[in-house]
Enzyme design. Structure first.
Site, PDB file in Angstrom:
ATOM      1  N   HIS A 191       0.826  -1.212   0.000  1.00 49.83           N
ATOM      2  CA  HIS A 191       0.000   0.000   0.000  1.00 49.83           C
ATOM      3  C   HIS A 191       0.859   1.260   0.000  1.00 49.83           C
ATOM      4  O   HIS A 191       1.866   1.361   0.694  1.00 49.83           O
ATOM      5  CB  HIS A 191      -1.031   0.005   1.125  1.00 49.83           C
ATOM      6  CG  HIS A 191      -0.506   0.036   2.525  1.00 49.83           C
ATOM      7  ND1 HIS A 191      -0.177   1.206   3.174  1.00 49.83           N
ATOM      8  CD2 HIS A 191      -0.287  -0.958   3.422  1.00 49.83           C
ATOM      9  CE1 HIS A 191       0.212   0.934   4.414  1.00 49.83           C
ATOM     10  NE2 HIS A 191       0.160  -0.368   4.584  1.00 49.83           N
TER      11      HIS A 191
ATOM     12  N   ASP B   7       5.990   0.740   6.695  1.00 55.29           N
ATOM     13  CA  ASP B   7       4.552   0.538   6.540  1.00 55.29           C
ATOM     14  C   ASP B   7       3.975   1.629   5.640  1.00 55.29           C
ATOM     15  O   ASP B   7       3.457   2.601   6.128  1.00 55.29           O
ATOM     16  CB  ASP B   7       3.873   0.543   7.910  1.00 55.29           C
ATOM     17  CG  ASP B   7       2.410   0.132   7.855  1.00 55.29           C
ATOM     18  OD1 ASP B   7       1.996  -0.476   6.855  1.00 55.29           O
ATOM     19  OD2 ASP B   7       1.689   0.422   8.832  1.00 55.29           O
TER      20      ASP B   7
ATOM     21  N   GLU C  88      -5.055   2.004   2.282  1.00 53.59           N
ATOM     22  CA  GLU C  88      -5.173   0.779   3.069  1.00 53.59           C
ATOM     23  C   GLU C  88      -5.406   1.092   4.537  1.00 53.59           C
ATOM     24  O   GLU C  88      -6.240   0.468   5.198  1.00 53.59           O
ATOM     25  CB  GLU C  88      -3.909  -0.070   2.908  1.00 53.59           C
ATOM     26  CG  GLU C  88      -3.984  -1.434   3.587  1.00 53.59           C
ATOM     27  CD  GLU C  88      -3.494  -1.455   5.031  1.00 53.59           C
ATOM     28  OE1 GLU C  88      -3.673  -2.484   5.708  1.00 53.59           O
ATOM     29  OE2 GLU C  88      -2.927  -0.438   5.501  1.00 53.59           O
ATOM     30  N   GLU C  89      -4.661   2.055   5.063  1.00 55.83           N
ATOM     31  CA  GLU C  89      -4.690   2.312   6.503  1.00 55.83           C
ATOM     32  C   GLU C  89      -6.079   2.686   7.037  1.00 55.83           C
ATOM     33  O   GLU C  89      -6.476   2.197   8.094  1.00 55.83           O
ATOM     34  CB  GLU C  89      -3.667   3.383   6.871  1.00 55.83           C
ATOM     35  CG  GLU C  89      -2.211   2.979   6.649  1.00 55.83           C
ATOM     36  CD  GLU C  89      -1.721   1.894   7.596  1.00 55.83           C
ATOM     37  OE1 GLU C  89      -2.528   1.333   8.359  1.00 55.83           O
ATOM     38  OE2 GLU C  89      -0.518   1.595   7.556  1.00 55.83           O
TER      39      GLU C  89
ATOM     40  N   ASP D  30       3.297  -6.395   3.395  1.00 58.66           N
ATOM     41  CA  ASP D  30       2.848  -5.302   4.274  1.00 58.66           C
ATOM     42  C   ASP D  30       3.201  -5.617   5.722  1.00 58.66           C
ATOM     43  O   ASP D  30       2.356  -5.593   6.605  1.00 58.66           O
ATOM     44  CB  ASP D  30       1.340  -5.083   4.122  1.00 58.66           C
ATOM     45  CG  ASP D  30       0.840  -3.884   4.925  1.00 58.66           C
ATOM     46  OD1 ASP D  30       1.674  -3.070   5.365  1.00 58.66           O
ATOM     47  OD2 ASP D  30      -0.389  -3.771   5.127  1.00 58.66           O
TER      48      ASP D  30
ATOM     49  N   HIS E  25       3.319   2.437  12.983  1.00 63.11           N
ATOM     50  CA  HIS E  25       2.364   3.533  13.163  1.00 63.11           C
ATOM     51  C   HIS E  25       2.866   4.621  14.114  1.00 63.11           C
ATOM     52  O   HIS E  25       2.072   5.312  14.758  1.00 63.11           O
ATOM     53  CB  HIS E  25       1.013   3.007  13.678  1.00 63.11           C
ATOM     54  CG  HIS E  25       0.260   2.179  12.684  1.00 63.11           C
ATOM     55  ND1 HIS E  25      -0.965   1.597  12.971  1.00 63.11           N
ATOM     56  CD2 HIS E  25       0.540   1.829  11.403  1.00 63.11           C
ATOM     57  CE1 HIS E  25      -1.400   0.935  11.914  1.00 63.11           C
ATOM     58  NE2 HIS E  25      -0.499   1.064  10.950  1.00 63.11           N
TER      59      HIS E  25
END
Length: 467
Positions: A282, A294, A327-328, A353, A424
């Site tokens: 992504h 990520d 995606e997130e 991912d 994140h």
């Protein structure tokens, strides 16, 4: 990114460690010399590093459906064309946009001090001046579930379950519910807001953001993740007293729908009837770091591997590389892609991912008519230290909608022992990527694509994992 909880191996074997029970012995298969040559050459790959370095440096964070993600799509088109991919284009769709605002928290009593936190995606907002309310402490998510309805009215819930690092990432599925649905549960019990301990394996003061979800009809409440260090500090305070009050200011906004999109590129195959292989990662990221692990690494790894087949010889099956958008915030890109391409014939799908650390395990979901493909993969991946799992493949937010259509799957599992230290957080930056491990990923994906794209077998749809 999202990790599905892992299934248990079906049959227990006495005196054999559980991890060994999940490893499937590889059949005796001779590796195609062309596959071995391509795999080993990829251990010196520079394309993946060039992609992730350029994306994180020239674009940076890429919050879904914002101007930054649009710049990333434009950057991707230029890069993919420069690499020689064919049919490079963007497929757009619209979606809701959530953006971060002011984020502060402080204990006002009994021990006044500031806390470090980050709002969760789709969080509701406090008034601009914030709210001050008593806090109710729940050591685990199950404790929150057990709280009586209405017991949190006018209060801030604090859930502090502690995630542990595991190689397979299963701790994320086990403890992530506090983030995934904790705010919804607290809201239904009357809470004014919720704070959770970050879903991460670090001990630092960087909070881990990520999405939370509210059921239809449930009004979103302010929701944020405390850094692990601050959550532990709050735990220590609760050991001294249960009379804790916090002032919380969170002012995120949900904006009108805006455009996101998937960037698509191809390695054309020689047999249009053999089905298309879809791989990728992504393009979007959360906004605290630069989205290196990520999922800048994921799009870089899969693209670099596909590039090695692009450079020849031409594979039997077309390989389609997709840099999925959004995606997130909920897998919008994967859903849009599957809807737009539902009538196409797909031979296999896979995504990267989970960072850039070494791949240690793989699994497949092919029908019996293609069983030999999995055996050949085991032989080709073994020299890279990759074992075969007994579990059925089919994980991944972006390719999940293709699996639901019956598309065959390959999962290449990276080690999760470091990933959730930075996942994140503002620490998701390029320096977290180890070049040798990145290259091992490219080598594994190169071997996998070579085997599957050139397999002489033809196969039909499969039963998806979990069905």
């Amino acid at each position: 990114m999202r990790i599905a909880p892992l299934a248990l191996a079906g049959i227990a074997v006495l005196a054999v460690p559980a991890i060994a029970q999940r490893a499937l012995p590889t059949a005796s298969v001779k590796v195609d010399p062309a596959v071995a040559k391509a795999r080993d050459a990829a251990l010196k790959d520079d394309v993946a590093w060039d992609i992730v370095e350029g994306l994180t440096t020239e674009v940076g964070q890429r919050l879904a459906a914002t101007e930054a993600e649009a710049r990333a799509r434009a950057w991707a088109v230029v890069k993919l064309k420069a690499l020689g991919f064919k049919n490079v284009h963007i497929e757009t769709y619209t979606m809701p946009v959530w953006v971060r605002g002011v984020e502060t928290a402080e204990i006002v009593g009994p021990y006044p001090q500031k806390l470090t936190l980050a709002a969760l995606g789709r969080s509701g907002a406090t008034p601009p001046e914030g709210i001050t309310a008593p806090v109710v402490y729940f050591p685990t998510f199950n404790d929150l579930l057990a709280a009586p309805d209405g017991s949190l009215t006018g209060k801030i819930a604090f859930v502090s379950n502690q995630m542990k690092a595991t190689q397979d990432g299963s701790g994320y599925g086990a403890f992530g519910a506090a983030r995934f649905i904790g705010a919804n549960v607290a809201a239904k019990k009357g809470a004014a807001a919720i704070l959770i301990r970050s879903i991460g394996s670090d001990k630092g003061r960087w909070p881990h953001t990520g999405g939370t979800n509210f059921a239809p009809g449930v009004t979103p409440i302010p929701a944020a993740a405390l850094s692990v260090a601050d959550a532990e500090q709050l735990e220590r305070i609760f050991k001294r007293t249960d009379k804790v009050s916090i002032k919380l200011v969170l002012t995120p906004k949900t904006l009108p729908d805006a455009e996101s999109g998937n960037v698509v590129a191809e390695v054309p195959g020689t047999d249009p009837n053999a089905g298309v292989i879809v791989v990728g990662g992504h393009l979007d990221s959360w906004d605290l770091g630069t989205g290196a692990i990520d999922d800048g690494a994921g799009v870089a790894i899969t693209t670099a591997a596909a590039k090695r087949l692009l450079d020849g010889p031409r594979p039997r099956r077309t390989i389609r590389v997709v840099w999925f958008g959004a995606e997130e915030p909920g897998g919008f890109g994967g859903q849009a892609y599957a809807k737009a391409h539902a009538t196409e014939k797909f031979a296999m799908a896979a995504e990267s991912d989970f960072g850039a650390d070494n791949i240690w395990r793989f699994s497949v979901n092919f029908p019996d008519s293609a069983k030999a493909v999995g055996d050949r993969l085991g032989a080709a991946l073994g020299p890279l230290g990759i074992v075969r799992s007994r579990e059925k493949a089919g994980d991944g937010t972006d390719v999940g909608p293709l699996f639901a259509l019956g598309t065959s799957a390959v999962d290449l599992n990276q080690s999760g022992l470091r990933y959730f230290d930075w996942h994140h957080t503002p620490e998701d930056t390029l320096d977290k990527i180890d070049l040798d491990q990145l290259r091992q990923n490219v080598a594994a994906w190169t071997a996998m694509l070579w085997v599957v794209a050139n397999a002489p077998e033809d196969w039909d749809k499969v039963t998806p994992k979990g069905s």
